[in-house]
Motif scaffolding. Structure first.
Motif, PDB file in Angstrom:
ATOM      1  N   LEU A 710       0.864  -1.182   0.000  1.00 47.76           N
ATOM      2  CA  LEU A 710       0.000   0.000   0.000  1.00 47.76           C
ATOM      3  C   LEU A 710       0.895   1.224   0.000  1.00 47.76           C
ATOM      4  CD1 LEU A 710      -2.783   1.457   0.340  1.00 47.76           C
ATOM      5  CD2 LEU A 710      -2.379   1.325   2.820  1.00 47.76           C
ATOM      6  N   SER A 711       0.616   2.146  -0.921  1.00 46.42           N
ATOM      7  CA  SER A 711       1.385   3.392  -0.978  1.00 46.42           C
ATOM      8  C   SER A 711       0.437   4.542  -1.246  1.00 46.42           C
ATOM      9  CB  SER A 711       2.461   3.324  -2.065  1.00 46.42           C
ATOM     10  OG  SER A 711       1.867   3.092  -3.342  1.00 46.42           O
ATOM     11  N   GLY A 712       0.916   5.766  -1.000  1.00 44.84           N
ATOM     12  CA  GLY A 712       0.075   6.932  -1.227  1.00 44.84           C
ATOM     13  C   GLY A 712       0.795   8.209  -0.882  1.00 44.84           C
ATOM     14  N   ASN A 713       0.030   9.321  -0.939  1.00 40.75           N
ATOM     15  CA  ASN A 713       0.601  10.644  -0.690  1.00 40.75           C
ATOM     16  C   ASN A 713      -0.370  11.451   0.164  1.00 40.75           C
ATOM     17  OD1 ASN A 713       0.540  13.732  -1.840  1.00 40.75           O
ATOM     18  ND2 ASN A 713       2.640  12.964  -1.547  1.00 40.75           N
ATOM     19  N   ILE A 714       0.196  12.201   1.116  1.00 42.12           N
ATOM     20  CA  ILE A 714      -0.585  13.156   1.908  1.00 42.12           C
ATOM     21  C   ILE A 714      -0.318  14.543   1.329  1.00 42.12           C
ATOM     22  CG2 ILE A 714      -1.014  14.103   4.203  1.00 42.12           C
ATOM     23  CD1 ILE A 714       0.015  11.540   5.402  1.00 42.12           C
ATOM     24  N   SER A 715      -1.302  15.097   0.661  1.00 41.14           N
ATOM     25  CA  SER A 715      -1.113  16.406   0.028  1.00 41.14           C
ATOM     26  C   SER A 715      -1.257  17.519   1.055  1.00 41.14           C
ATOM     27  CB  SER A 715      -2.141  16.589  -1.097  1.00 41.14           C
ATOM     28  OG  SER A 715      -3.450  16.402  -0.629  1.00 41.14           O
ATOM     29  N   ASN A 716      -0.520  18.601   0.833  1.00 44.46           N
ATOM     30  CA  ASN A 716      -0.523  19.744   1.742  1.00 44.46           C
ATOM     31  C   ASN A 716      -1.611  20.711   1.314  1.00 44.46           C
ATOM     32  OD1 ASN A 716       0.018  22.142   3.182  1.00 44.46           O
ATOM     33  ND2 ASN A 716       2.174  21.568   3.396  1.00 44.46           N
ATOM     34  N   LEU A 717      -2.665  20.857   2.151  1.00 44.00           N
ATOM     35  CA  LEU A 717      -3.793  21.745   1.849  1.00 44.00           C
ATOM     36  C   LEU A 717      -3.792  22.953   2.768  1.00 44.00           C
ATOM     37  CD1 LEU A 717      -6.582  19.020   1.394  1.00 44.00           C
ATOM     38  CD2 LEU A 717      -5.114  20.062  -0.355  1.00 44.00           C
ATOM     39  N   GLY A 718      -2.588  23.453   3.046  1.00 43.42           N
ATOM     40  CA  GLY A 718      -2.485  24.668   3.847  1.00 43.42           C
ATOM     41  C   GLY A 718      -1.900  24.451   5.222  1.00 43.42           C
ATOM     42  N   VAL A 719      -1.246  23.308   5.448  1.00 45.26           N
ATOM     43  CA  VAL A 719      -0.641  23.057   6.749  1.00 45.26           C
ATOM     44  C   VAL A 719       0.849  23.390   6.695  1.00 45.26           C
ATOM     45  CG1 VAL A 719      -2.316  21.301   7.362  1.00 45.26           C
ATOM     46  CG2 VAL A 719      -0.227  20.634   6.163  1.00 45.26           C
ATOM     47  N   ARG A 720       1.478  23.368   7.871  1.00 46.41           N
ATOM     48  CA  ARG A 720       2.879  23.744   7.953  1.00 46.41           C
ATOM     49  C   ARG A 720       3.787  22.706   7.306  1.00 46.41           C
ATOM     50  NH1 ARG A 720       6.965  22.943  11.567  1.00 46.41           N
ATOM     51  NH2 ARG A 720       5.588  21.704  12.902  1.00 46.41           N
ATOM     52  N   LYS A 721       3.478  21.386   7.494  1.00 52.97           N
ATOM     53  CA  LYS A 721       4.343  20.347   6.921  1.00 52.97           C
ATOM     54  C   LYS A 721       3.544  19.058   6.760  1.00 52.97           C
ATOM     55  CE  LYS A 721       6.055  18.510  11.353  1.00 52.97           C
ATOM     56  NZ  LYS A 721       5.626  17.135  11.173  1.00 52.97           N
ATOM     57  N   THR A 722       4.010  18.221   5.821  1.00 50.89           N
ATOM     58  CA  THR A 722       3.468  16.864   5.664  1.00 50.89           C
ATOM     59  C   THR A 722       4.590  15.831   5.755  1.00 50.89           C
ATOM     60  OG1 THR A 722       3.661  17.048   3.245  1.00 50.89           O
ATOM     61  CG2 THR A 722       1.521  17.610   4.238  1.00 50.89           C
ATOM     62  N   ASP A 739       7.993  14.891   0.748  1.00 46.44           N
ATOM     63  CA  ASP A 739       6.901  15.201  -0.180  1.00 46.44           C
ATOM     64  C   ASP A 739       5.571  14.639   0.289  1.00 46.44           C
ATOM     65  OD1 ASP A 739       8.624  16.522  -1.998  1.00 46.44           O
ATOM     66  OD2 ASP A 739       9.289  14.557  -2.758  1.00 46.44           O
ATOM     67  N   GLY A 740       5.537  14.028   1.493  1.00 46.65           N
ATOM     68  CA  GLY A 740       4.297  13.460   2.017  1.00 46.65           C
ATOM     69  C   GLY A 740       4.000  12.055   1.514  1.00 46.65           C
ATOM     70  N   ASN A 782      -1.617  -1.367  -4.072  1.00 44.32           N
ATOM     71  CA  ASN A 782      -2.766  -0.546  -3.713  1.00 44.32           C
ATOM     72  C   ASN A 782      -2.307   0.879  -3.433  1.00 44.32           C
ATOM     73  OD1 ASN A 782      -5.010  -2.816  -3.096  1.00 44.32           O
ATOM     74  ND2 ASN A 782      -3.031  -3.500  -2.299  1.00 44.32           N
ATOM     75  N   THR A 783      -3.154   1.841  -3.813  1.00 47.40           N
ATOM     76  CA  THR A 783      -2.827   3.259  -3.625  1.00 47.40           C
ATOM     77  C   THR A 783      -3.958   3.946  -2.880  1.00 47.40           C
ATOM     78  OG1 THR A 783      -1.589   3.268  -5.707  1.00 47.40           O
ATOM     79  CG2 THR A 783      -2.231   5.405  -4.783  1.00 47.40           C
ATOM     80  N   PHE A 784      -3.584   4.813  -1.920  1.00 47.21           N
ATOM     81  CA  PHE A 784      -4.586   5.569  -1.164  1.00 47.21           C
ATOM     82  C   PHE A 784      -3.997   6.934  -0.828  1.00 47.21           C
ATOM     83  CE2 PHE A 784      -6.867   6.826   2.706  1.00 47.21           C
ATOM     84  CZ  PHE A 784      -8.171   6.664   2.268  1.00 47.21           C
ATOM     85  N   ASN A 785      -4.599   8.006  -1.391  1.00 48.53           N
ATOM     86  CA  ASN A 785      -4.138   9.377  -1.187  1.00 48.53           C
ATOM     87  C   ASN A 785      -5.158  10.161  -0.384  1.00 48.53           C
ATOM     88  OD1 ASN A 785      -1.849   8.911  -2.891  1.00 48.53           O
ATOM     89  ND2 ASN A 785      -3.163   9.232  -4.677  1.00 48.53           N
ATOM     90  N   PHE A 786      -4.681  11.133   0.372  1.00 47.88           N
ATOM     91  CA  PHE A 786      -5.564  12.065   1.067  1.00 47.88           C
ATOM     92  C   PHE A 786      -4.768  13.316   1.386  1.00 47.88           C
ATOM     93  CE2 PHE A 786      -3.623   9.486   4.331  1.00 47.88           C
ATOM     94  CZ  PHE A 786      -3.321  10.364   5.369  1.00 47.88           C
ATOM     95  N   GLY A 787      -5.463  14.347   1.882  1.00 51.18           N
ATOM     96  CA  GLY A 787      -4.820  15.621   2.163  1.00 51.18           C
ATOM     97  C   GLY A 787      -4.903  15.996   3.624  1.00 51.18           C
ATOM     98  N   LEU A 788      -4.101  17.012   3.993  1.00 48.27           N
ATOM     99  CA  LEU A 788      -4.066  17.506   5.369  1.00 48.27           C
ATOM    100  C   LEU A 788      -4.330  19.001   5.331  1.00 48.27           C
ATOM    101  CD1 LEU A 788      -3.535  15.951   7.989  1.00 48.27           C
ATOM    102  CD2 LEU A 788      -1.220  16.870   7.995  1.00 48.27           C
ATOM    103  N   THR A 789      -5.342  19.442   6.068  1.00 47.53           N
ATOM    104  CA  THR A 789      -5.711  20.851   6.112  1.00 47.53           C
ATOM    105  C   THR A 789      -5.844  21.274   7.568  1.00 47.53           C
ATOM    106  OG1 THR A 789      -7.336  22.477   5.324  1.00 47.53           O
ATOM    107  CG2 THR A 789      -8.178  20.315   5.955  1.00 47.53           C
ATOM    108  N   THR A 790      -6.372  22.484   7.804  1.00 47.48           N
ATOM    109  CA  THR A 790      -6.544  22.965   9.182  1.00 47.48           C
ATOM    110  C   THR A 790      -8.016  22.941   9.552  1.00 47.48           C
ATOM    111  OG1 THR A 790      -6.565  25.238   8.341  1.00 47.48           O
ATOM    112  CG2 THR A 790      -4.486  24.398   9.206  1.00 47.48           C
TER     113      THR A 790
END
Length: 918
Positions: A710-722, A739-740, A782-790
């Motif tokens: 399982l791999s994926g990416n946490i995208s930066n949606l306005g947070v300080r760091k991923t 790069d998250g 398998n791939t699973f991506n999501f983002g991190l915001t405030t």
């Protein structure tokens, strides 16, 4: 006049009143209507001006309770001289008015001469039971080992004080088990449940809360919540199907009759299936040779393996082979057995080379079983025995040459209470032929249980039994829950071809009958009467007697102690020594458990004439202690000073110590030492000790799956760091790069929850999806991506708005509402369609909902039993929350005005006296 009548009819349609004739005027004033709370009604008063002058009264109305509110506060009423009239008073009954009888009081003051009157009318307010139980708050998920806490809102919307019982079958109620809820009162009830930190798999746990009144237990209300519990120590899933196998090595030492021997003995045992569908079952056992003389405390050499699949079974190696009860009941040996089961018919057979019976060299058996119905079947078989050539016949078996033994057996379930079984067998060799038969019946009813069996073998029969008969029977009848009677009769077979591995028990003919009385729930007494005949089977006999006896037994639990007392008196005919005498026994057993340790103490005193001496005194005593120090270690101690001679046929412990210790999850160590009397020995004692190490393995036998990733990416949606964010997938861990990006490798296919460790993110960071996220991983990659915001927030306040002219009504005056015991509140709910949060907020107070995921949120308001005089100005809101946004809202609660307009002229209902003409 017509106008007044029309107004009167209209008013009566709004506020019903019952008007009666002149003769019923007293009943009109005293009528007690049964009324429901929360409604408006009217009360009628009968008034009369018996003077010769017209009267003008100032009318005021009061009540005995603030929950009974007169709508008319003050009016003027004119009554002509000699006139009778009915005055109607409209009233409002508040929803929270309790069940009971109330008074409405009419006051009248004459405006000119100051005279007054008071009229009282009673009304009955009916009881209204209405409970409401709803889930208020619970977590969506928790980690195993944490405590699930949930809250529920319990509201009494009726007008009766309720005495309630709180229960939860799967959690603990964090309040008193009972409470009293006044009308319109609400209470938040909390429950909790501790979860198992060793939980091996993720699971859902349901918690429930039930509430009911002891006076109305059938009116039970239950509310539920469901919580995901995520395992923190998940059981390692395996891509292999494994077979449980244990391997052990023992060092055994024994001092026998002054000669010491020792050595090692190995053992290997496995049992399980060879595939994940459990279709192919296998069992095997291998024990190396015994380094010391065989006894019941050490294992003998044994090797076998068996296999079963669907209807097919095969066994190779050592086992206790059995053809039938009469022909070969139990013969331990080395051989092979096969069986195949069809729908109605089973076919099978075996070959056996006996290991502990010298008279038989080999034996072959074939049989077929036909199933008539579920518990009824018939078996026909053939057994062929081959004797050892040129050897002395050590037993009394008639095995002069190869012997043929056909047999037939059956068991039949005649009804649900009665079953019959039996067997007939025939033997023939070159010298003799013989027969044997057996019949058995069993009955089981609600009060009666019984069993009877008779077997006979002729003197020339060459089966398991020869020249013997036996009869056994028992029954028990239950008169009541406290009393039952019983009887047992046993007559042992004299000549049977047992293996020489063990000695046979003494010959016994035994009859016992009695009655049992349960005088307490934890105590009973039993009376026995009967006779027994015991005869030693050894050539040099130690006993041979016949005894009639009476026996008393008492079992009683006293606190933590379980006590058994026995006393027996008998008359003994000693055939071995040729004298008669008395025999008496007194025995005590005391058992209890304390400090994770069980204790059992035994003592017996006897004066008998059974053996070599008349009135021989014997004392037996002993104790057993078993202590479990932990789940991994235990200790057992046993001591007994001696045994009765009738028990010579088996190995008997005089002193024993056993210690067990789990060293590692799959390895164990056992240490034992025994000081014992071997079978057949009455005085020579032996010492045996053993040190045993056991290793438990799970041997892979079938590959059931391939590892996945399982791999994926946490995208930066306005947070300080991923970077450096820790993710958990079952027992697997991963940390994001700069790069998250993250990845999990060598993962077993299955269902998982992907979690984020919030200690590795900023305190106000929140994922743009709901976490933990449920993932079904079956593909190779398998791939699973999501983002991190405030996170966002909703804050608000509840304001109560009152009209400036609250106390100004057209023609009608309502008294200002008195402050109630319980403050008014509403329920504020926020939801984004996936998550819902609720809070109870009192009027005039602030509230907030923090750590909300940006997106569309709806706010809904619920009255929560809010007084009907209050109105929520706007009961729903909708917002699009932005990251880091704080949305403020103001909720207005408006107190509604009641205004009733009607004709100001007083309605009078009158009549004229009709004078009789002279």
């Amino acid at each position: 006049m017509i106008k007044n009548c029309i107004l009167y009819i209209v008013l009566l349609s709004i506020f019903p009143a019952h008007i009666f004739s002149q003769q019923q005027s007293n009943s009109l004033a005293a009528k007690k209507d049964s009324l429901m709370p929360g409604r408006s009604t009217s009360i009628s008063f009968s008034l009369e001006n018996s003077s010769t002058e017209n009267k003008v009264y100032t009318i005021t109305v009061t009540s005995s309770s603030p929950f009974i509110t007169p709508i008319l506060s003050g009016t003027e009423l004119k009554i002509a001289a000699g006139e009778k009239t009915v005055y109607i008073v409209p009233i409002r009954i508040a929803p929270e008015a309790a069940q009971g009888i109330y008074s409405v009081i009419l006051h009248g003051n004459e405006q000119h001469d100051g005279t007054s009157f008071v009229k009282t009318s009673s009304i009955t307010v009916s009881g209204n039971r209405k409970l409401n139980l709803t889930a208020l708050d619970s977590p969506e998920f928790i980690r195993a080992g944490e405590t699930i806490r949930a809250s529920f809102l319990l509201k009494n919307n009726g007008n009766i004080s309720e005495k309630l019982i709180l229960e939860s079958k799967d959690a603990v109620v964090d309040n008193d088990a009972s409470l009293t809820l006044s009308p319109n009162e609400s209470k938040t009830i909390s429950i909790y449940k501790n979860t198992n930190p060793e939980l091996g798999q993720n699971e859902f746990q349901n918690l429930s809360l039930s509430v009911y009144s002891p006076d109305n237990p059938k009116e039970n209300q239950t509310a539920y919540v469901s919580v995901k519990v995520i395992s923190v120590k998940p059981v390692e899933d395996d891509i292999y199907h494994r077979l449980p196998v244990s391997a052990s090595l023992s060092f055994i030492g024994m001092k026998n009759m002054g000669v010491y021997k020792d050595g090692f003995q190995g053992e290997l045992y496995g049992k399980g299936s060879l595939d994940k569908e459990n279709k192919n079952q296998v069992e095997f056992h291998a024990v190396s040779a015994n380094p010391v003389e065989f006894n019941s405390f050490t294992q003998y050499e044994e090797y076998f393996i068996n296999y079963k699949r669907n209807n097919f079974f095969v066994h190779l190696g050592d086992k206790m082979y059995s053809a039938s009860y009469l022909t070969e009941f139990a013969r331990y040996g080395r051989g092979a057995e096969v069986r195949y089961d069809l729908k109605k018919i089973s076919l099978g057979g075996f070959y056996n080379h006996p290991r502990f019976f010298r008279d038989i060299k080999d034996e072959f058996n074939v049989y077929s079983t036909f199933k008539i119905r579920k518990e009824s079947e018939v078996t026909a078989g053939y057994l062929y025995k081959i004797p050892r050539k040129g050897e002395i016949n050590f037993g009394n078996i008639r095995l002069y040459s190869e012997t043929h033994l056909p047999y037939a057996a059956g068991k039949f379930k005649l009804s649900k209470n009665i079953s019959l079984s039996g067997e007939a067998a025939y033997s023939k060799n070159d010298e003799v032929e013989g027969t044997a038969y057996l019949a058995q019946a069993q009955a089981s009813f609600e009060r009666l249980n019984g069993n009877v069996m008779y077997m006979r073998a002729s003197p020339e029969f060459a089966g398991y039994f020869t020249n013997t008969s036996t009869f056994n029977g028992n029954f028990q009848y239950t008169f009541s829950k406290r009393i039952n009677v019983f009887a047992n009769y046993i007559q042992d077979a004299r000549n049977f071809q047992r293996d020489t591995l063990f000695l046979a028990a003494p010959y016994r003919r035994f009859l016992q009958y009695g009655i049992q009385y349960k005088y307490l729930s934890n105590g009973l007494i039993t009376f026995y009467n009967g006779f027994q005949k015991y005869q030693d089977r050894l050539e040099l006999k130690q006993f041979d007697y016949y005894e009639q006896y009476f026996k008393l037994s008492i079992d009683q639990k006293i606190g933590i102690f379980q006590v058994n007392l026995q006393g027996q008196l008998g008359k003994t005919n000693n055939y071995l020594s040729g004298f008669n005498g008395n025999s008496s026994f007194y025995t005590t057993n005391i058992a209890f458990e304390k400090f994770k340790t069980s204790f059992n103490v035994y003592a017996s005193y006897a004066v008998t004439s059974r053996y070599q001496l008349q009135n021989q005194r014997q004392i037996y005593y002993g104790a057993r202690i078993f202590s479990r120090f932990s789940d991994k270690s235990s200790l057992s101690l046993f001591y007994q000073n001696n045994y009765m001679p009738e028990e010579y046929f088996r190995d008997r412990n005089l002193f024993e110590v056993l210690y067990h210790q789990q060293l590692f999850p799959r390895s164990e160590l056992d240490l034992s030492g025994k000081y014992s009397l071997q079978r057949g020995e009455l005085g020579d004692k032996d010492f045996i000790f053993s040190l045993r190490y056991t290793l438990r393995l799970n041997v892979p036998v079938q590959k059931t799956a391939e590892y996945i990733s399982l791999s994926g990416n946490i995208s930066n949606l306005g947070v300080r760091k991923t970077e450096g964010i820790k993710l958990m997938l079952g027992s697997n861990l991963s940390v994001t790069d700069k790069d998250g990006n993250y990845s999990f490798k060598n993962v077993v296919p299955g269902d998982y929850f992907l979690e984020i460790d919030r200690s590795t993110t900023d305190i106000n960071d929140i994922s743009d999806i709901s976490l933990p996220a449920s993932l079904h991983l079956i593909n190779k990659e398998n791939t699973f991506n999501f983002g991190l915001t405030t996170a966002s927030m909703i804050k608000g306040i509840i304001l109560l708005s009152e009209d400036e002219n609250t106390n100004r009504y057209s023609f009608v005056h309502l008294e200002p509402k008195k402050e109630k015991k319980n403050k008014q509140s509403i329920i504020v709910e926020v939801s984004d369609g996936e998550h819902t949060y609720r809070k109870i907020v009192f009027l005039g107070e602030t509230f907030d909902f923090t750590y909300l995921r940006p997106g569309e949120w709806k706010v809904k308001l619920y009255r929560n039993g809010l007084d009907k005089w209050y109105k929520i100005a706007a009961d729903s809101f909708q917002f699009e929350l932005k990251p880091s946004q704080t949305q403020n809202i103001t909720i207005h609660i408006v107190r509604q005005q009641s205004e009733i307009k009607y004709q100001q002229e007083t309605i009078k209902v009158g009549y004229n006296e009709i004078k009789k003409k002279k």
